[in-house]
Design an enzyme around this catalytic site. Structure first.
Site, PDB file in Angstrom:
ATOM      1  N   HIS A 124      -0.887  12.733  -1.001  1.00 43.42           N
ATOM      2  CA  HIS A 124      -2.069  13.096  -1.795  1.00 43.42           C
ATOM      3  C   HIS A 124      -3.037  13.940  -0.972  1.00 43.42           C
ATOM      4  O   HIS A 124      -3.590  14.928  -1.447  1.00 43.42           O
ATOM      5  CB  HIS A 124      -2.781  11.848  -2.322  1.00 43.42           C
ATOM      6  CG  HIS A 124      -2.239  11.378  -3.639  1.00 43.42           C
ATOM      7  ND1 HIS A 124      -1.045  10.715  -3.747  1.00 43.42           N
ATOM      8  CD2 HIS A 124      -2.720  11.502  -4.907  1.00 43.42           C
ATOM      9  CE1 HIS A 124      -0.824  10.451  -5.024  1.00 43.42           C
ATOM     10  NE2 HIS A 124      -1.811  10.908  -5.745  1.00 43.42           N
TER      11      HIS A 124
ATOM     12  N   LYS B 285      -0.140  -0.068  -8.907  1.00 41.73           N
ATOM     13  CA  LYS B 285      -0.559  -1.446  -9.203  1.00 41.73           C
ATOM     14  C   LYS B 285      -2.046  -1.597  -8.959  1.00 41.73           C
ATOM     15  O   LYS B 285      -2.621  -0.951  -8.085  1.00 41.73           O
ATOM     16  CB  LYS B 285       0.233  -2.438  -8.357  1.00 41.73           C
ATOM     17  CG  LYS B 285      -0.067  -2.396  -6.872  1.00 41.73           C
ATOM     18  CD  LYS B 285       0.615  -3.545  -6.155  1.00 41.73           C
ATOM     19  CE  LYS B 285       0.759  -3.302  -4.665  1.00 41.73           C
ATOM     20  NZ  LYS B 285      -0.298  -3.897  -3.848  1.00 41.73           N
TER      21      LYS B 285
END
Lengths: 280, 191
Positions: free
Chosen positions: B40, B105
Site C-alpha cells: 500500500h 478483518k
C-alpha cells in the site's frame, strides 16, 4: 552438571515451530466446542464451526492454521544443574526458528529494524525469555504469536484507589477497543502488579496456562470468572460479527506491587493460539 | 443460513456495489489483488509521484493478505485476512483510482467509512484465522508486482466461492456497530 547439546535445542525448536502452527492445541479445540454449545448467534456458530474445520485441515494437511505464523517467543526454564554445551542457548534457539520456518513453509514476518522494515526472511530473531529454576532439565515452550491480536494489547498504570473495579473496566475496554481486529474469540491474558516490564511479562506468561484453567488463588479465580462473563456480555462475538463468544478464556497472573502502583497489562491472544512445549 | 448468501463477481460493477448492504453474506467469484502494509505504501507513493501503477484499480477488489509460502503442488499457502484498519491511511488515493472493494478483518475508521460513501465503494470482512480453509477458495495465484516484498508483494488471485460479509456499504451502514447493538448486554457497560 547435566549437559544438553545446543543442537538438541535447535532441533526441538524447529519441530515445535512447525507443530505449533499446524496443530491447534486440544485445550483450544475443547474451548471452541464448549463455546459452540453456548453461542446463540447462527452466524457466530458458523464462524466457530469454520474455525474448528480450519483446525482439522491444519492437522491433516500440515497447513498453518493462520497465515500469520507469528513472532516466535521462546520461554525457557533452565534447570540450574543443567548446562548447554556445543553453542550458545540464544543461537541454538534462533537457528531452530530459522530452520522451522524455512522447512515448514511458515511465513517470514519479522523485519530487522522497526523503521527501515527489511524482512529477515527466516522469521528470526525470536524473543527469548529465560528463567533459571531448580533441577537439571530444560523446559522449552514455543509460542508463535500473531500480531493482529498482539497489536490490540494494552497497558495502564492504574492507581491503587481504582482497584479491582478499575482493572475490570480496563480489561473490558481493551476487548471493546480491539473489536474484530484481534480475531475473536480471544484468550485474554492479564498481568496484574509488579513493574512496567513485569506486568506485561506475566500477562504473556498467563497465556501459557491451559486455556480455561484457573488461578490457584480463589479471589483471582473469581476475577477471571467475572472478566469472562463481562467480556462475553459485550456482544462482540466471533470475529466481532456479533454473538456470545468474544473470549474462550480470561487468564490473570499477579505479582506483588509497589504501595503507589496498580499496573495492569492486557495481552490479547486470538483463537489461533499456537503454543507447544517440550522437556529436554 | 446459506439461503441468505449471494454470489457476486470481482471486479465489481457499480450496480452491484450500490445494491450491497452491510450484513449481506456473499460468495465471490473472479479476481482479487493482494496487498497489505508495504505494498500500500508503495502504491500510494507511485500515485503521489504521478507514476503508473502496476495494476489498473478500476472496479477491482483488494484482499488484505500475506499468505504463507505454498508447498510444492499448492496454489497458495494459508491465506486468511489481515487487519483492515492498518490500511486506512492509504485509502483515498486508491479510491480515486477506481478501487471498489476491499476484504480484510476488523473495523475501519470513520474516515474510511465516509470515503466509501463518497467514492461508492464497499468493504468486506472474512474470517480471521481460518487461513487454511480460506485458501481452498483460491484457485490461482500469480505474482504481479513488488516481488522483493515477499509475502507483502502484490499477487493476482482467482477465487471461487470465496466467503465474506459486507461490513460497510455505500450508505455508511456499519455491520460491526449493528452487531454490538443487537448482542451487547447491559452488564458489560464500563462503570
Amino acid at each position: 552438571m547435566r549437559q544438553i547439546e545446543a543442537d538438541t535445542i535447535t532441533q526441538a525448536v524447529e519441530r515445535l515451530c512447525m507443530e505449533a502452527n499446524y496443530f491447534l492445541g486440544q485445550d483450544v479445540v475443547d474451548a471452541l466446542e464448549q463455546s459452540l454449545k453456548r453461542e446463540e448467534s447462527p452466524t457466530g456458530q458458523q464462524i466457530l464451526r469454520d474455525i474448528l474445520e480450519n483446525a482439522r485441515i491444519g492437522r491433516e494437511e500440515l497447513s498453518p492454521i493462520c497465515q500469520d505464523t507469528g513472532f516466535t517467543i521462546a520461554f525457557v526454564e533452565l534447570g540450574q544443574e543443567a548446562e548447554v554445551v556445543g553453542g550458545s542457548l540464544d543461537e541454538a534457539i534462533t537457528k531452530g526458528v530459522a530452520q522451522g520456518y524455512t522447512k515448514g513453509y511458515l511465513r517470514a514476518s519479522i523485519v530487522q529494524d522497526p523503521l527501515r522494515r527489511i524482512n529477515t526472511k527466516d522469521n528470526t530473531p525470536p524473543v527469548i525469555h529465560v528463567e533459571v529454576v531448580p533441577g537439571d532439565r530444560l523446559r522449552l515452550t514455543v509460542m508463535c504469536k500473531g500480531s493482529g491480536c498482539e497489536n490490540m494489547s494494552r497497558f495502564a498504570m492504574l492507581t491503587p484507589a481504582q482497584g479491582r473495579k478499575g482493572v475490570v473496566n480496563f480489561v473490558v475496554e481493551t476487548v471493546l477497543k480491539g473489536g474484530g481486529r484481534p480475531c475473536p474469540p480471544l484468550i485474554v491474558g492479564v498481568g496484574l502488579g509488579g513493574t512496567f516490564d513485569q506486568a506485561t511479562y506475566i500477562a504473556k506468561r498467563s497465556l501459557l496456562r491451559p486455556v480455561g484453567s484457573h488461578h490457584t488463588e480463589a479471589h483471582i479465580k473469581e476475577l477471571e470468572e467475572e472478566l469472562f462473563e463481562k467480556v462475553n456480555a459485550t456482544g462482540v462475538g466471533p470475529q466481532a460479527w456479533g454473538g456470545r463468544t468474544t473470549a474462550l478464556a480470561v487468564h490473570v497472573e499477579t505479582y506483588p506491587c509497589h504501595i503507589a502502583s496498580l499496573p495492569v497489562a492486557v495481552n490479547i491472544e486470538c483463537h489461533s493460539h499456537r503454543l507447544k512445549t517440550t522437556i529436554l | 443460513m446459506p439461503e441468505e448468501i449471494i454470489h457476486i463477481k470481482a471486479p465489481i460493477d457499480e450496480k452491484t456495489v450500490l445494491g450491497l448492504r452491510a450484513g449481506q453474506k456473499v460468495l465471490f467469484d473472479g479476481v482479487f489483488y493482494t496487498a497489505r502494509d508495504s505494498s500500500h505504501k508503495r502504491l500510494v507513493e507511485l500515485i503521489e509521484q504521478g507514476k503508473p501503477l502496476p495494476i489498473d484499480l478500476q472496479g477491482q477488489v483488494i484482499y488484505y493478505v500475506g499468505p504463507t509460502p505454498a508447498r510444492p503442488g499448492q496454489v497458495i499457502g494459508s491465506a486468511g485476512p489481515t487487519t483492515s484498519s492498518r490500511m486506512d491511511p492509504y485509502m483515498e488515493p486508491l479510491y480515486k483510482k477506481g478501487l471498489k472493494g476491499t476484504v480484510g478483518k476488523g473495523e475501519r475508521s470513520q474516515e474510511v467509512i465516509d470515503l466509501m460513501k463518497r467514492y461508492k465503494a464497499v468493504h468486506f470482512s472474512n474470517i480471521g484465522g481460518a487461513a487454511a480453509l480460506v485458501a481452498r477458495s483460491i484457485r490461482k495465484c500469480d505474482m504481479i508486482a513488488f516481488e522483493d516484498l515477499g509475502t507483502e508483494a502484490i499477487h493476482r488471485l482467482e477465487v471461487e466461492d470465496f466467503f465474506a460479509i459486507v461490513a460497510y456499504d455505500t450508505l455508511g451502514n456499519d455491520m460491526y456497530k449493528e452487531a454490538i447493538k443487537i448482542w451487547g448486554k447491559e452488564e458489560s457497560r464500563i462503570q
